[in-house]
Design a protein around this motif. Structure first.
Motif, PDB file in Angstrom:
ATOM      1  N   CYS A 151       0.872  -1.266   0.188  1.00 48.77           N
ATOM      2  CA  CYS A 151      -0.166   0.016  -0.205  1.00 48.77           C
ATOM      3  C   CYS A 151       1.021   0.891   0.103  1.00 48.77           C
ATOM      4  CB  CYS A 151      -0.912  -0.040   1.234  1.00 48.77           C
ATOM      5  SG  CYS A 151      -2.007  -1.269   1.052  1.00 48.77           S
ATOM      6  N   LEU A 152       0.548   2.192  -0.940  1.00 45.02           N
ATOM      7  CA  LEU A 152       1.490   3.202  -1.048  1.00 45.02           C
ATOM      8  C   LEU A 152       1.588   3.976   0.059  1.00 45.02           C
ATOM      9  CD1 LEU A 152       2.893   5.532  -2.870  1.00 45.02           C
ATOM     10  CD2 LEU A 152       0.776   6.373  -3.624  1.00 45.02           C
ATOM     11  N   MET A 153       0.686   4.374   0.910  1.00 42.88           N
ATOM     12  CA  MET A 153       0.815   5.309   2.223  1.00 42.88           C
ATOM     13  C   MET A 153       1.651   4.550   3.218  1.00 42.88           C
ATOM     14  SD  MET A 153      -0.670   8.016   1.328  1.00 42.88           S
ATOM     15  CE  MET A 153      -1.207   8.929   3.018  1.00 42.88           C
ATOM     16  N   SER A 154       1.557   3.318   3.176  1.00 44.93           N
ATOM     17  CA  SER A 154       2.358   2.531   4.259  1.00 44.93           C
ATOM     18  C   SER A 154       3.821   2.155   3.899  1.00 44.93           C
ATOM     19  CB  SER A 154       1.794   1.173   4.723  1.00 44.93           C
ATOM     20  OG  SER A 154       0.504   1.488   4.985  1.00 44.93           O
ATOM     21  N   GLN A 155       4.239   2.468   2.693  1.00 48.16           N
ATOM     22  CA  GLN A 155       5.521   2.197   2.320  1.00 48.16           C
ATOM     23  C   GLN A 155       6.666   3.180   2.763  1.00 48.16           C
ATOM     24  OE1 GLN A 155       5.060   2.160  -2.270  1.00 48.16           O
ATOM     25  NE2 GLN A 155       4.979  -0.174  -2.037  1.00 48.16           N
ATOM     26  N   LYS A 156       7.874   2.758   2.909  1.00 43.60           N
ATOM     27  CA  LYS A 156       8.953   3.593   3.253  1.00 43.60           C
ATOM     28  C   LYS A 156       9.388   4.363   2.057  1.00 43.60           C
ATOM     29  CE  LYS A 156       9.499   1.915   7.365  1.00 43.60           C
ATOM     30  NZ  LYS A 156       9.182   2.575   8.667  1.00 43.60           N
ATOM     31  N   PHE A 157       9.256   5.656   2.111  1.00 45.17           N
ATOM     32  CA  PHE A 157       9.738   6.523   0.988  1.00 45.17           C
ATOM     33  C   PHE A 157      11.002   6.292   0.630  1.00 45.17           C
ATOM     34  CE2 PHE A 157      10.461  11.300   0.204  1.00 45.17           C
ATOM     35  CZ  PHE A 157      10.395  11.034  -1.270  1.00 45.17           C
ATOM     36  N   VAL A 158      11.249   5.953  -0.775  1.00 44.64           N
ATOM     37  CA  VAL A 158      12.407   5.509  -1.105  1.00 44.64           C
ATOM     38  C   VAL A 158      13.513   6.605  -1.016  1.00 44.64           C
ATOM     39  CG1 VAL A 158      11.319   4.191  -2.887  1.00 44.64           C
ATOM     40  CG2 VAL A 158      11.773   6.356  -3.404  1.00 44.64           C
ATOM     41  N   LYS A 159      13.171   7.996  -1.068  1.00 50.18           N
ATOM     42  CA  LYS A 159      14.305   9.072  -0.770  1.00 50.18           C
ATOM     43  C   LYS A 159      14.564   9.360   0.669  1.00 50.18           C
ATOM     44  CE  LYS A 159      14.229  12.650  -3.252  1.00 50.18           C
ATOM     45  NZ  LYS A 159      13.664  14.054  -3.969  1.00 50.18           N
ATOM     46  N   ASN A 160      13.759   8.677   1.260  1.00 50.89           N
ATOM     47  CA  ASN A 160      14.126   8.902   3.049  1.00 50.89           C
ATOM     48  C   ASN A 160      13.423   7.553   3.778  1.00 50.89           C
ATOM     49  OD1 ASN A 160      14.433   9.314   5.628  1.00 50.89           O
ATOM     50  ND2 ASN A 160      13.345  11.355   5.499  1.00 50.89           N
ATOM     51  N   PRO A 161      13.947   6.453   3.730  1.00 53.31           N
ATOM     52  CA  PRO A 161      13.473   5.185   4.297  1.00 53.31           C
ATOM     53  C   PRO A 161      12.879   5.497   5.965  1.00 53.31           C
ATOM     54  CG  PRO A 161      14.983   4.775   2.921  1.00 53.31           C
ATOM     55  CD  PRO A 161      15.308   6.282   3.260  1.00 53.31           C
ATOM     56  N   ASP A 162      13.326   6.550   6.520  1.00 51.65           N
ATOM     57  CA  ASP A 162      13.010   6.868   7.900  1.00 51.65           C
ATOM     58  C   ASP A 162      11.626   7.188   8.160  1.00 51.65           C
ATOM     59  OD1 ASP A 162      15.565   6.057   8.829  1.00 51.65           O
ATOM     60  OD2 ASP A 162      16.103   8.272   8.648  1.00 51.65           O
ATOM     61  N   ILE A 163      10.914   7.584   7.065  1.00 51.68           N
ATOM     62  CA  ILE A 163       9.570   7.810   6.948  1.00 51.68           C
ATOM     63  C   ILE A 163       8.576   7.119   5.892  1.00 51.68           C
ATOM     64  CG2 ILE A 163      10.073  10.312   7.941  1.00 51.68           C
ATOM     65  CD1 ILE A 163       9.696  11.204   4.987  1.00 51.68           C
ATOM     66  N   THR A 164       7.358   7.009   6.177  1.00 55.10           N
ATOM     67  CA  THR A 164       6.396   6.552   5.162  1.00 55.10           C
ATOM     68  C   THR A 164       6.084   7.574   4.418  1.00 55.10           C
ATOM     69  OG1 THR A 164       4.527   6.827   6.682  1.00 55.10           O
ATOM     70  CG2 THR A 164       5.952   4.730   6.897  1.00 55.10           C
ATOM     71  N   ILE A 165       5.355   7.071   3.376  1.00 56.27           N
ATOM     72  CA  ILE A 165       4.607   8.172   2.463  1.00 56.27           C
ATOM     73  C   ILE A 165       3.581   8.878   3.274  1.00 56.27           C
ATOM     74  CG2 ILE A 165       2.920   8.459   0.488  1.00 56.27           C
ATOM     75  CD1 ILE A 165       5.881   7.962  -0.417  1.00 56.27           C
ATOM     76  N   LYS A 166       2.982   8.345   4.188  1.00 57.68           N
ATOM     77  CA  LYS A 166       1.809   8.989   5.082  1.00 57.68           C
ATOM     78  C   LYS A 166       2.565   9.919   5.667  1.00 57.68           C
ATOM     79  CE  LYS A 166      -1.425   7.961   8.558  1.00 57.68           C
ATOM     80  NZ  LYS A 166      -2.311   6.855   9.341  1.00 57.68           N
ATOM     81  N   ASP A 167       3.773   9.731   6.410  1.00 61.87           N
ATOM     82  CA  ASP A 167       4.473  10.724   7.087  1.00 61.87           C
ATOM     83  C   ASP A 167       4.878  11.982   6.084  1.00 61.87           C
ATOM     84  OD1 ASP A 167       4.318   9.152   9.444  1.00 61.87           O
ATOM     85  OD2 ASP A 167       6.403   8.295   9.079  1.00 61.87           O
ATOM     86  N   TYR A 168       5.228  11.715   4.813  1.00 60.96           N
ATOM     87  CA  TYR A 168       5.726  12.583   3.905  1.00 60.96           C
ATOM     88  C   TYR A 168       4.475  13.549   3.421  1.00 60.96           C
ATOM     89  CZ  TYR A 168       7.741  14.697  -0.147  1.00 60.96           C
ATOM     90  OH  TYR A 168       8.399  15.346  -1.178  1.00 60.96           O
ATOM     91  N   VAL A 169       3.431  12.875   3.568  1.00 58.51           N
ATOM     92  CA  VAL A 169       1.987  13.806   3.139  1.00 58.51           C
ATOM     93  C   VAL A 169       1.776  14.463   4.373  1.00 58.51           C
ATOM     94  CG1 VAL A 169      -0.611  13.591   2.851  1.00 58.51           C
ATOM     95  CG2 VAL A 169       1.127  12.085   1.816  1.00 58.51           C
TER      96      VAL A 169
END
Length: 204
Positions: free
Chosen positions: A152-170
């Protein structure tokens, strides 16, 4: 500082949240959201009728992505920070290949099949065969959660910063631009996936 960046909450609220959670950042974020102090939480109910469709084509020309990201106003849709966010999301989708935006979009027949497979595998395992049903159910739910986290996109680790998820980035981006934003849908193209195979030639 990390907590403020991820939530947009005030400094004193962040300090209190970290004290309440004994320094655990994820628990502090949950505390702020429950208190309605997170900027992202405050904006999450607002309508997002504007936005843009972003694209990304990998350098080899074999993977491409289109993603619709919504915001509240056309002004923000043209904002550089918003545009950069959309490009990052499109690039992430190309790299990480999610199958849906969040767990609510995951096909339930797929999840049911994965549960069925996991149960069958455990029944074949001599170490698991005599385990109580409740234990097996807990293990299966753990496997399902892993599917959600990985696909699931929102749960994945952000490829440019694996310390956060896409949900965190949003959430961070919402705090930065001051508007609610949402990832509506995406399509990922891989060269050859939809190509029709030539019919087999008969041999004599």
């Amino acid at each position: 500082m990390e907590l403020r960046q991820r939530t947009g909450a005030g400094m004193m609220d962040c300090k209190k949240a970290l004290l309440e959670s004994k320094g655990n950042v994820d628990e502090a974020i949950e505390y702020l959201r429950k208190k309605g102090l997170s900027a992202a939480a405050k904006k999450s109910g607002r309508d997002t009728k504007e936005g843009t469709i972003g694209t990304y084509v990998h350098s080899n020309g074999k993977i491409a992505v289109m993603v619709e990201v919504n915001c509240e106003t056309d002004f923000v849709a043209r904002n550089d920070n918003f545009q950069a966010f959309v490009k990052d999301i499109a690039m992430h989708i190309a790299a990480a290949a999610p199958v849906c935006v969040d767990k609510d979009d995951m096909p339930q027949d797929f999840i049911a099949k994965e549960r069925e497979i996991a149960l069958a595998q455990m029944k074949e395992d001599p170490k698991m065969a005599n385990k109580p049903a409740a234990v097996l159910d807990k293990i299966i739910e753990g496997k399902v959660q892993k599917i959600y986290d990985e696909q699931c996109l929102m749960s994945q680790k952000f490829v440019k910063n694996p310390d956060i998820t896409i949900k965190d980035y949003v959430s961070t981006t919402v705090a930065t631009i001051g508007e609610n934003i949402g990832i509506a849908r995406f399509t990922r193209y891989v060269l050859g996936e939809g190509a029709k195979k030539a019919p087999a030639q008969e041999t004599t």
